[in-house]
Motif scaffolding. Sequence first.
Motif, PDB file in Angstrom:
ATOM      1  N   GLU A  50      49.866  33.835  43.108  1.00 12.97           N
ATOM      2  CA  GLU A  50      49.376  34.148  43.301  1.00 12.97           C
ATOM      3  C   GLU A  50      50.991  34.774  43.005  1.00 12.97           C
ATOM      4  O   GLU A  50      51.818  34.990  44.110  1.00 12.97           O
ATOM      5  CB  GLU A  50      49.145  34.268  45.033  1.00 12.97           C
ATOM      6  N   LEU A  51      51.390  35.411  41.564  1.00 12.52           N
ATOM      7  CA  LEU A  51      52.128  35.853  41.551  1.00 12.52           C
ATOM      8  C   LEU A  51      52.301  37.393  41.456  1.00 12.52           C
ATOM      9  O   LEU A  51      51.070  38.148  40.907  1.00 12.52           O
ATOM     10  CB  LEU A  51      52.684  35.383  40.536  1.00 12.52           C
ATOM     11  N   TRP A  52      53.475  38.414  41.568  1.00  9.19           N
ATOM     12  CA  TRP A  52      53.621  39.452  41.785  1.00  9.19           C
ATOM     13  C   TRP A  52      52.530  39.784  42.152  1.00  9.19           C
ATOM     14  O   TRP A  52      52.184  41.288  41.631  1.00  9.19           O
ATOM     15  CB  TRP A  52      53.468  39.927  40.166  1.00  9.19           C
ATOM     16  N   ASP A  53      51.600  40.075  43.275  1.00 11.63           N
ATOM     17  CA  ASP A  53      50.503  41.008  43.507  1.00 11.63           C
ATOM     18  C   ASP A  53      49.659  40.787  43.321  1.00 11.63           C
ATOM     19  O   ASP A  53      48.726  42.239  42.804  1.00 11.63           O
ATOM     20  CB  ASP A  53      50.969  42.191  44.022  1.00 11.63           C
ATOM     21  N   LEU A  54      49.395  39.605  42.400  1.00 15.43           N
ATOM     22  CA  LEU A  54      48.058  39.304  41.153  1.00 15.43           C
ATOM     23  C   LEU A  54      47.271  38.423  41.591  1.00 15.43           C
ATOM     24  O   LEU A  54      47.609  37.448  41.773  1.00 15.43           O
ATOM     25  CB  LEU A  54      48.210  39.116  39.834  1.00 15.43           C
ATOM     26  N   TYR A  55      45.645  38.911  42.069  1.00 16.75           N
ATOM     27  CA  TYR A  55      45.183  37.840  42.522  1.00 16.75           C
ATOM     28  C   TYR A  55      43.991  37.537  41.791  1.00 16.75           C
ATOM     29  O   TYR A  55      42.881  38.847  40.962  1.00 16.75           O
ATOM     30  CB  TYR A  55      44.507  38.833  44.007  1.00 16.75           C
ATOM     31  N   ASN A  56      43.419  36.502  41.330  1.00 20.71           N
ATOM     32  CA  ASN A  56      42.133  35.688  41.020  1.00 20.71           C
ATOM     33  C   ASN A  56      40.663  35.867  41.706  1.00 20.71           C
ATOM     34  O   ASN A  56      40.677  35.071  42.951  1.00 20.71           O
ATOM     35  CB  ASN A  56      42.430  34.881  40.370  1.00 20.71           C
ATOM     36  N   THR A  57      40.063  36.490  41.984  1.00 23.88           N
ATOM     37  CA  THR A  57      39.069  37.076  42.585  1.00 23.88           C
ATOM     38  C   THR A  57      37.697  36.485  42.200  1.00 23.88           C
ATOM     39  O   THR A  57      36.956  36.275  42.873  1.00 23.88           O
ATOM     40  CB  THR A  57      38.396  38.479  42.942  1.00 23.88           C
ATOM     41  N   ARG A  58      38.139  35.429  40.517  1.00 23.33           N
ATOM     42  CA  ARG A  58      36.374  35.522  40.635  1.00 23.33           C
ATOM     43  C   ARG A  58      36.192  33.779  40.755  1.00 23.33           C
ATOM     44  O   ARG A  58      36.803  33.188  40.872  1.00 23.33           O
ATOM     45  CB  ARG A  58      37.365  34.920  38.762  1.00 23.33           C
ATOM     46  N   VAL A  59      34.715  34.152  41.417  1.00 23.75           N
ATOM     47  CA  VAL A  59      33.762  32.952  41.742  1.00 23.75           C
ATOM     48  C   VAL A  59      32.752  32.899  41.003  1.00 23.75           C
ATOM     49  O   VAL A  59      32.312  33.818  41.088  1.00 23.75           O
ATOM     50  CB  VAL A  59      33.682  33.452  43.157  1.00 23.75           C
ATOM     51  N   HIS A  60      32.032  31.782  41.039  1.00 23.78           N
ATOM     52  CA  HIS A  60      30.337  31.024  40.442  1.00 23.78           C
ATOM     53  C   HIS A  60      29.665  31.313  41.684  1.00 23.78           C
ATOM     54  O   HIS A  60      30.418  31.646  42.674  1.00 23.78           O
ATOM     55  CB  HIS A  60      30.788  29.962  40.197  1.00 23.78           C
ATOM     56  N   PRO A  61      28.720  31.653  41.483  1.00 18.64           N
ATOM     57  CA  PRO A  61      27.508  31.742  42.324  1.00 18.64           C
ATOM     58  C   PRO A  61      27.500  30.197  43.667  1.00 18.64           C
ATOM     59  O   PRO A  61      27.475  29.162  43.045  1.00 18.64           O
ATOM     60  CB  PRO A  61      26.444  31.580  41.365  1.00 18.64           C
TER      61      PRO A  61
END
Length: 315
Positions: free
Chosen positions: A179-190
């Motif tokens: 989590e760099l520079w307030d960037l968030y990876n929200t990707r999830v699979h089913p």
Amino acid sequence: MNAPLEKQAAAGGLDDVNSRHLDVLESEAIHILREVAAECTNPALLFSGGKDSVVLLRLAEKAFRPGKFPFPLVHIDTGHNFQEVITFRDKRVAELGERLIVGSVEDSIKKGTVRLRNPQTDSRNAAQAVTLLETIAEHGFDACIGGARRDEEKARAKERIFSFRDEFGQWDPKAQRPELWDLYNTRVHPGENMRVFPISNWTELDVWQYIAREKLELPPIYFAHERQVIPRNGLLVPLTDLTPPRDGETVETQVVRFRTVGDISCTCPVSSDAATVEAIIAETAITQITERGATRMDDQTSEASMEKRKKAGYF
């Protein structure tokens, strides 16, 4: 307090510093809540009636009012909660006019997905993980927003703000995303989901100062009151039908308050005469024991007890 700080406080400067600090934390949390609403398909906000989730509700109000919240409220109810907290929960939900979904550990016991040696007296705290995962699956939630903070416990300190959980609901600290520079990876699979913690960077003191600033109402057990307790292993176990005295133990009446609330079977008050938010802030500022370390019997079973529960799907 040293002399420069005394002068600053007298001039109102210290209050200004604290207010700016809370403004930064509030802004970050609102940004995270809006990020969840924008990026996640079907999120939920976990609301137990405890102080941290009360703060989350205020932050959600600031993020989304005057519209409705873009997510329902969810409580995983062990059936062994303090009645004062449940009463407050229902009152607050009614005031907000939002939807509350209750996942019941009792229902999980009846289905056989939770098995306890004695369902009437055994602690149901760890069993919440099963009921939470069942509730997530039933409603198809891809993100659950919670009030956990990194200062609570060392396993919590390993959490990302967006904490990835696999298709079994498990948390692996080695599989978390940067989590760099307030960037968030929200990707999830089913089947996968996120647990999101907007107040991760807050401390217990920050929470109480925010409660004071926002004039937030709380369940009365957070404030000093007389209660019958059983001194046990350095803790004050509340006297209830679920937590009776053991052979050789004595019951005392003490003035106490709860720093955190949870399942009756594992949550203890602390000795305190702090009956106002201001008094609690002063007390919190000098305490050297974390709130879970001072009040949670289940966290004293081993140094890794919280981490083990989280890997099984716990909050």
